[in-house]
Design a protein around this motif. Structure first.
Motif, PDB file in Angstrom:
ATOM      1  N   GLY A 195       0.797  -1.220   0.000  1.00 51.55           N
ATOM      2  CA  GLY A 195       0.000   0.000   0.000  1.00 51.55           C
ATOM      3  C   GLY A 195       0.827   1.266   0.000  1.00 51.55           C
ATOM      4  O   GLY A 195       0.343   2.342   0.383  1.00 51.55           O
ATOM      5  N   ILE A 196       2.093   1.178  -0.436  1.00 55.01           N
ATOM      6  CA  ILE A 196       2.959   2.351  -0.504  1.00 55.01           C
ATOM      7  C   ILE A 196       2.562   3.197  -1.706  1.00 55.01           C
ATOM      8  O   ILE A 196       2.273   2.676  -2.790  1.00 55.01           O
ATOM      9  CB  ILE A 196       4.441   1.920  -0.605  1.00 55.01           C
ATOM     10  CG1 ILE A 196       4.862   1.185   0.665  1.00 55.01           C
ATOM     11  CG2 ILE A 196       5.352   3.118  -0.857  1.00 55.01           C
ATOM     12  CD1 ILE A 196       6.243   0.550   0.577  1.00 55.01           C
ATOM     13  N   THR A 197       2.554   4.502  -1.531  1.00 60.05           N
ATOM     14  CA  THR A 197       2.241   5.432  -2.615  1.00 60.05           C
ATOM     15  C   THR A 197       3.522   5.769  -3.358  1.00 60.05           C
ATOM     16  O   THR A 197       4.537   6.122  -2.750  1.00 60.05           O
ATOM     17  CB  THR A 197       1.606   6.710  -2.063  1.00 60.05           C
ATOM     18  OG1 THR A 197       0.381   6.367  -1.396  1.00 60.05           O
ATOM     19  CG2 THR A 197       1.308   7.712  -3.180  1.00 60.05           C
ATOM     20  N   LEU A 198       3.478   5.685  -4.679  1.00 57.12           N
ATOM     21  CA  LEU A 198       4.648   5.929  -5.525  1.00 57.12           C
ATOM     22  C   LEU A 198       4.427   7.187  -6.356  1.00 57.12           C
ATOM     23  O   LEU A 198       3.382   7.362  -6.982  1.00 57.12           O
ATOM     24  CB  LEU A 198       4.864   4.734  -6.462  1.00 57.12           C
ATOM     25  CG  LEU A 198       6.018   4.834  -7.470  1.00 57.12           C
ATOM     26  CD1 LEU A 198       7.366   4.863  -6.757  1.00 57.12           C
ATOM     27  CD2 LEU A 198       5.959   3.655  -8.447  1.00 57.12           C
ATOM     28  N   VAL A 199       5.427   8.061  -6.362  1.00 56.11           N
ATOM     29  CA  VAL A 199       5.446   9.227  -7.250  1.00 56.11           C
ATOM     30  C   VAL A 199       6.744   9.169  -8.039  1.00 56.11           C
ATOM     31  O   VAL A 199       7.822   9.030  -7.452  1.00 56.11           O
ATOM     32  CB  VAL A 199       5.354  10.549  -6.464  1.00 56.11           C
ATOM     33  CG1 VAL A 199       5.521  11.750  -7.392  1.00 56.11           C
ATOM     34  CG2 VAL A 199       4.013  10.637  -5.733  1.00 56.11           C
ATOM     35  N   VAL A 200       6.648   9.236  -9.365  1.00 55.45           N
ATOM     36  CA  VAL A 200       7.847   9.135 -10.192  1.00 55.45           C
ATOM     37  C   VAL A 200       7.887  10.284 -11.195  1.00 55.45           C
ATOM     38  O   VAL A 200       6.868  10.878 -11.544  1.00 55.45           O
ATOM     39  CB  VAL A 200       7.911   7.792 -10.960  1.00 55.45           C
ATOM     40  CG1 VAL A 200       7.844   6.613 -10.015  1.00 55.45           C
ATOM     41  CG2 VAL A 200       6.824   7.679 -12.015  1.00 55.45           C
ATOM     42  N   THR A 201       9.116  10.594 -11.654  1.00 56.62           N
ATOM     43  CA  THR A 201       9.298  11.493 -12.790  1.00 56.62           C
ATOM     44  C   THR A 201       9.985  10.723 -13.900  1.00 56.62           C
ATOM     45  O   THR A 201      10.809   9.835 -13.645  1.00 56.62           O
ATOM     46  CB  THR A 201      10.157  12.720 -12.432  1.00 56.62           C
ATOM     47  OG1 THR A 201      11.526  12.322 -12.235  1.00 56.62           O
ATOM     48  CG2 THR A 201       9.638  13.408 -11.192  1.00 56.62           C
ATOM     49  N   SER A 202       9.654  11.053 -15.135  1.00 57.24           N
ATOM     50  CA  SER A 202      10.229  10.348 -16.276  1.00 57.24           C
ATOM     51  C   SER A 202      10.127  11.215 -17.521  1.00 57.24           C
ATOM     52  O   SER A 202       9.243  12.074 -17.620  1.00 57.24           O
ATOM     53  CB  SER A 202       9.506   9.020 -16.509  1.00 57.24           C
ATOM     54  OG  SER A 202      10.067   8.310 -17.600  1.00 57.24           O
ATOM     55  N   ASN A 203      11.028  10.984 -18.448  1.00 58.24           N
ATOM     56  CA  ASN A 203      10.904  11.592 -19.772  1.00 58.24           C
ATOM     57  C   ASN A 203      10.050  10.744 -20.700  1.00 58.24           C
ATOM     58  O   ASN A 203       9.808  11.133 -21.850  1.00 58.24           O
ATOM     59  CB  ASN A 203      12.281  11.786 -20.409  1.00 58.24           C
ATOM     60  CG  ASN A 203      13.155  12.762 -19.643  1.00 58.24           C
ATOM     61  OD1 ASN A 203      14.319  12.511 -19.419  1.00 58.24           O
ATOM     62  ND2 ASN A 203      12.593  13.883 -19.228  1.00 58.24           N
ATOM     63  N   TYR A 204       9.597   9.598 -20.211  1.00 58.90           N
ATOM     64  CA  TYR A 204       8.854   8.651 -21.043  1.00 58.90           C
ATOM     65  C   TYR A 204       7.476   8.386 -20.458  1.00 58.90           C
ATOM     66  O   TYR A 204       7.330   8.275 -19.236  1.00 58.90           O
ATOM     67  CB  TYR A 204       9.601   7.313 -21.130  1.00 58.90           C
ATOM     68  CG  TYR A 204      10.992   7.426 -21.682  1.00 58.90           C
ATOM     69  CD1 TYR A 204      11.236   7.300 -23.049  1.00 58.90           C
ATOM     70  CD2 TYR A 204      12.083   7.663 -20.846  1.00 58.90           C
ATOM     71  CE1 TYR A 204      12.515   7.403 -23.568  1.00 58.90           C
ATOM     72  CE2 TYR A 204      13.371   7.779 -21.357  1.00 58.90           C
ATOM     73  CZ  TYR A 204      13.578   7.653 -22.708  1.00 58.90           C
ATOM     74  OH  TYR A 204      14.843   7.775 -23.222  1.00 58.90           O
ATOM     75  N   PRO A 205       6.453   8.221 -21.289  1.00 60.04           N
ATOM     76  CA  PRO A 205       5.169   7.744 -20.776  1.00 60.04           C
ATOM     77  C   PRO A 205       5.336   6.290 -20.349  1.00 60.04           C
ATOM     78  O   PRO A 205       6.318   5.628 -20.725  1.00 60.04           O
ATOM     79  CB  PRO A 205       4.245   7.870 -21.989  1.00 60.04           C
ATOM     80  CG  PRO A 205       5.156   7.703 -23.163  1.00 60.04           C
ATOM     81  CD  PRO A 205       6.455   8.361 -22.759  1.00 60.04           C
ATOM     82  N   PRO A 206       4.423   5.757 -19.555  1.00 58.65           N
ATOM     83  CA  PRO A 206       4.563   4.353 -19.152  1.00 58.65           C
ATOM     84  C   PRO A 206       4.772   3.413 -20.340  1.00 58.65           C
ATOM     85  O   PRO A 206       5.582   2.480 -20.275  1.00 58.65           O
ATOM     86  CB  PRO A 206       3.242   4.064 -18.428  1.00 58.65           C
ATOM     87  CG  PRO A 206       2.823   5.396 -17.888  1.00 58.65           C
ATOM     88  CD  PRO A 206       3.253   6.407 -18.923  1.00 58.65           C
ATOM     89  N   GLU A 207       4.063   3.680 -21.441  1.00 60.42           N
ATOM     90  CA  GLU A 207       4.178   2.801 -22.610  1.00 60.42           C
ATOM     91  C   GLU A 207       5.558   2.889 -23.267  1.00 60.42           C
ATOM     92  O   GLU A 207       5.928   2.026 -24.066  1.00 60.42           O
ATOM     93  CB  GLU A 207       3.119   3.160 -23.649  1.00 60.42           C
ATOM     94  CG  GLU A 207       1.685   2.974 -23.183  1.00 60.42           C
ATOM     95  CD  GLU A 207       1.174   4.178 -22.376  1.00 60.42           C
ATOM     96  OE1 GLU A 207       1.945   5.142 -22.176  1.00 60.42           O
ATOM     97  OE2 GLU A 207      -0.001   4.132 -21.954  1.00 60.42           O
ATOM     98  N   GLY A 208       6.336   3.928 -22.941  1.00 61.95           N
ATOM     99  CA  GLY A 208       7.654   4.101 -23.535  1.00 61.95           C
ATOM    100  C   GLY A 208       8.781   3.483 -22.741  1.00 61.95           C
ATOM    101  O   GLY A 208       9.942   3.549 -23.160  1.00 61.95           O
ATOM    102  N   LEU A 209       8.474   2.877 -21.594  1.00 65.26           N
ATOM    103  CA  LEU A 209       9.507   2.216 -20.800  1.00 65.26           C
ATOM    104  C   LEU A 209       9.955   0.924 -21.471  1.00 65.26           C
ATOM    105  O   LEU A 209       9.156   0.224 -22.090  1.00 65.26           O
ATOM    106  CB  LEU A 209       8.977   1.920 -19.397  1.00 65.26           C
ATOM    107  CG  LEU A 209       8.580   3.146 -18.560  1.00 65.26           C
ATOM    108  CD1 LEU A 209       7.859   2.709 -17.299  1.00 65.26           C
ATOM    109  CD2 LEU A 209       9.804   3.999 -18.224  1.00 65.26           C
ATOM    110  N   LEU A 210      11.232   0.601 -21.346  1.00 67.69           N
ATOM    111  CA  LEU A 210      11.854  -0.554 -21.987  1.00 67.69           C
ATOM    112  C   LEU A 210      11.434  -0.625 -23.465  1.00 67.69           C
ATOM    113  O   LEU A 210      10.750  -1.548 -23.900  1.00 67.69           O
ATOM    114  CB  LEU A 210      11.485  -1.860 -21.273  1.00 67.69           C
ATOM    115  CG  LEU A 210      12.358  -3.076 -21.640  1.00 67.69           C
ATOM    116  CD1 LEU A 210      13.818  -2.872 -21.220  1.00 67.69           C
ATOM    117  CD2 LEU A 210      11.812  -4.343 -21.012  1.00 67.69           C
ATOM    118  N   PRO A 211      11.837   0.363 -24.264  1.00 66.26           N
ATOM    119  CA  PRO A 211      11.335   0.462 -25.635  1.00 66.26           C
ATOM    120  C   PRO A 211      11.873  -0.580 -26.604  1.00 66.26           C
ATOM    121  O   PRO A 211      11.318  -0.738 -27.689  1.00 66.26           O
ATOM    122  CB  PRO A 211      11.776   1.870 -26.058  1.00 66.26           C
ATOM    123  CG  PRO A 211      12.989   2.156 -25.228  1.00 66.26           C
ATOM    124  CD  PRO A 211      12.720   1.506 -23.909  1.00 66.26           C
TER     125      PRO A 211
END
Length: 303
Positions: free
Chosen positions: A117-133
């Motif tokens: 139940g930990i809340t996660l906040v992230v920053t990225s230059n990629y949308p989720p769909e762009g991870l591990l391209p």
């Protein structure tokens, strides 16, 4: 704030309210967008203002610690338990995945994190769909992308201004310089620096300043863990012989980008001694991963 930052801040404020009211399983936030739009600033503002057990980490340093803890504790699951501890909020800066091994670790981390139940906040230059391209491996991470989107509100932060290009403080990383090779005489020494179980060759060491030749640091199989170790030992870096990056090869450019990521995050002054002009150094790199972030960060150096 610009309009994109205000919209993201409103979502973060809702998350902060839920955490401080003690609600279980508060939905996290995934901030993504072009470089220099204030994603890290927004996350740090949110982190500082939220009064719950929390932790703020950077991608490279987190995974170095995770691997080290796994070696000591005997398993990656025990290392993840130690990393999460009793936090209710985890803020993860510069979330990006190009390596399939790191992606599988992230999948295990997220499973444990959301189960608690930990809340996660992230920053990225990629949308989720762009991870591990990488198309060879992307499908392996698609279930984790689904988990991310189920647990995080995805917010694009894409205002019109790259703030790093207009507000570069003369301190920390930005205290460094970008200079042509003709303007500085590079040392000709060789200093072997032990990093973990291997050796990285420096061109010279002067008190807390370390000099590296670009080829020795980035064209050999060094890793972010090496740069983190070295950044803890040296407060100023000089990298000489930086070529036109299109001639350096993808892996070499990515290592250079990782060096800059680590030094920028730690506020370590960097002087880049280049064989080409600023414009020539980056031409032909439009399709290279993470090059926008690299250019944006280096643009804070005085020229």
């Amino acid at each position: 704030m610009d309009d994109a930052q205000r919209s993201a801040a409103a979502v973060l404020d809702e998350t902060a309210d839920g955490l401080e009211q003690g609600r279980p399983g508060v939905r996290g936030v995934y901030l993504w967008g072009p470089v220099g739009r204030g994603k890290t600033w927004l996350m740090d503002r949110f982190h500082a203002a939220t009064d719950v057990p929390k932790r703020r980490v950077h991608f490279h340093s987190f995974f170095r610690s995770l691997h080290a803890d796994a070696h000591v504790l005997g398993s990656i699951d025990l290392a993840i338990d130690a990393a999460l501890g009793d936090v209710r909020l985890l803020c993860f800066d510069e979330f990006h995945l190009h390596d399939v091994g790191d992606a599988m670790l992230v999948a295990r981390l997220l499973k444990a994190l959301f189960a608690r139940g930990i809340t996660l906040v992230v920053t990225s230059n990629y949308p989720p769909e762009g991870l591990l391209p990488n198309p060879l491996f992307h499908h392996l991470f698609e279930p984790t992308i689904t988990v991310l989107k189920q647990n995080l509100t995805v917010v694009r932060v894409a205002g019109p201004v790259d703030y790093r290009t207009v507000t570069a403080p003369d301190a920390g990383f930005a205290a460094g310089r970008f200079v042509p090779a003709t303007a500085i005489e590079a040392p000709s020494e060789r200093v072997a620096l032990t990093v973990g179980t291997r050796t990285v060759t420096a061109a010279a060491v002067r008190d807390r300043t370390v000099w590296f030749e670009f080829a020795a640091l980035c064209a050999t199989p060094t890793a972010p863990a090496d740069y983190l170790d070295l950044a803890e030992r040296f407060g100023c870096w000089v990298i000489t012989g930086v070529p036109r990056l299109r001639e350096a090869g993808t892996d070499t450019v990515r290592r250079f980008a990782n060096v800059v990521d680590v030094l920028y995050d730690r506020g370590t002054a960097l002087t880049v001694v280049a064989d080409a002009s600023w414009e020539e150094m980056f031409t032909g790199l439009a399709s290279t991963l993470d090059v926008d972030r690299l250019v944006s960060r280096l643009s804070t150096l005085s020229r």
